[in-house]
Design a protein around this motif. Structure first.
Motif, PDB file in Angstrom:
ATOM      1  N   ALA A 153      28.309  30.705  46.675  1.00 38.28           N
ATOM      2  CA  ALA A 153      27.055  31.237  47.201  1.00 38.28           C
ATOM      3  C   ALA A 153      26.341  30.120  47.944  1.00 38.28           C
ATOM      4  O   ALA A 153      26.315  28.976  47.485  1.00 38.28           O
ATOM      5  N   SER A 154      25.767  30.444  49.075  1.00 39.70           N
ATOM      6  CA  SER A 154      25.136  29.448  49.944  1.00 39.70           C
ATOM      7  C   SER A 154      23.768  28.979  49.467  1.00 39.70           C
ATOM      8  O   SER A 154      23.310  27.922  49.867  1.00 39.70           O
ATOM      9  N   GLU A 155      23.093  29.768  48.625  1.00 42.08           N
ATOM     10  CA  GLU A 155      21.733  29.428  48.217  1.00 42.08           C
ATOM     11  C   GLU A 155      21.611  29.188  46.715  1.00 42.08           C
ATOM     12  O   GLU A 155      20.568  29.436  46.115  1.00 42.08           O
ATOM     13  N   CYS A 156      22.664  28.675  46.114  1.00 42.20           N
ATOM     14  CA  CYS A 156      22.725  28.433  44.676  1.00 42.20           C
ATOM     15  C   CYS A 156      22.464  26.953  44.387  1.00 42.20           C
ATOM     16  O   CYS A 156      22.731  26.090  45.222  1.00 42.20           O
ATOM     17  N   GLY A 157      21.992  26.668  43.204  1.00 43.57           N
ATOM     18  CA  GLY A 157      21.817  25.285  42.791  1.00 43.57           C
ATOM     19  C   GLY A 157      23.126  24.515  42.749  1.00 43.57           C
ATOM     20  O   GLY A 157      23.120  23.282  42.783  1.00 43.57           O
ATOM     21  N   GLN A 181      22.014  35.141  45.906  1.00 36.35           N
ATOM     22  CA  GLN A 181      22.118  33.810  46.495  1.00 36.35           C
ATOM     23  C   GLN A 181      23.149  33.695  47.622  1.00 36.35           C
ATOM     24  O   GLN A 181      23.416  32.601  48.102  1.00 36.35           O
ATOM     25  N   GLU A 182      23.711  34.822  48.040  1.00 34.38           N
ATOM     26  CA  GLU A 182      24.604  34.837  49.206  1.00 34.38           C
ATOM     27  C   GLU A 182      24.229  36.033  50.078  1.00 34.38           C
ATOM     28  O   GLU A 182      24.981  36.996  50.221  1.00 34.38           O
ATOM     29  N   PRO A 183      23.011  36.000  50.676  1.00 33.21           N
ATOM     30  CA  PRO A 183      22.520  37.163  51.413  1.00 33.21           C
ATOM     31  C   PRO A 183      23.083  37.314  52.818  1.00 33.21           C
ATOM     32  O   PRO A 183      23.003  38.394  53.391  1.00 33.21           O
TER      33      PRO A 183
END
Length: 164
Positions: free
Chosen positions: A33-37, A70-72
């Motif tokens: 996922a591109s927007e994950c911690g 987290q991967e929109p």
């Protein structure tokens, strides 16, 4: 029970990719996922890929939006993000589900072969990793917090294992 080579995925650019193409290779399959911690792990995965691909390691990332949204992005946004920010050159699938009624059959197979804590057949979060040997057997499951560098010994052992 099917083996890993019975599955096919769709790549990020919409092309079919039969896993039979990877017969004889060690695989590391990761939901991303591109927007994950844990997104910085993409850089560590790319380092593993560069270090071991000449010895037979292949990595496939599976973008998934099931954990906190987290991967929109669409395929183009995902590909651009991964390449621009982390230099990702390993294969990426089309966005998939890893849990639930719409889970990709490959991921159902992975969690059945290597259940999680207390026998759970669910993926708990982004960056769960599955290591597959050159014969298609699911060797290990690694939790999201396990950094790619910590996988080196397991990868080296899988690469050095004689084929059955």
């Amino acid at each position: 029970m099917p083996d890993i080579y019975d599955f096919s995925i769709e790549t990020l650019n919409g092309q079919p990719l039969p896993l039979a193409n990877y017969r004889g290779k060690v695989l590391l399959l990761v939901n991303t996922a591109s927007e994950c911690g844990f997104t910085a792990q993409l850089g560590g995965l790319e380092q593993l890929y560069q270090r071991y691909r000449g010895q037979g390691l292949e990595i496939i990332g599976f973008p998934c939006n099931q954990f906190g949204g987290q991967e929109p992005g669409d395929a183009a946004a995902i590909g651009q993000f991964c390449q621009k920010n982390f230099g990702v050159s390993f294969a990426l699938s089309a966005k998939i589900d890893v849990n639930g009624a719409d889970a990709h059959p490959l991921w159902r197979h992975l969690v059945a072969a290597k259940p999680g804590l207390l026998g759970s057949r669910r993926v708990k979060w982004n960056f769960t990793k599955f290591l597959i040997d050159s014969e298609g057997r699911v060797l290990k499951r690694f939790a999201p917090y396990v950094k790619p560098a910590a996988l080196e010994r397991a990868i080296e052992n899988a690469l050095q294992a004689p084929a059955a």
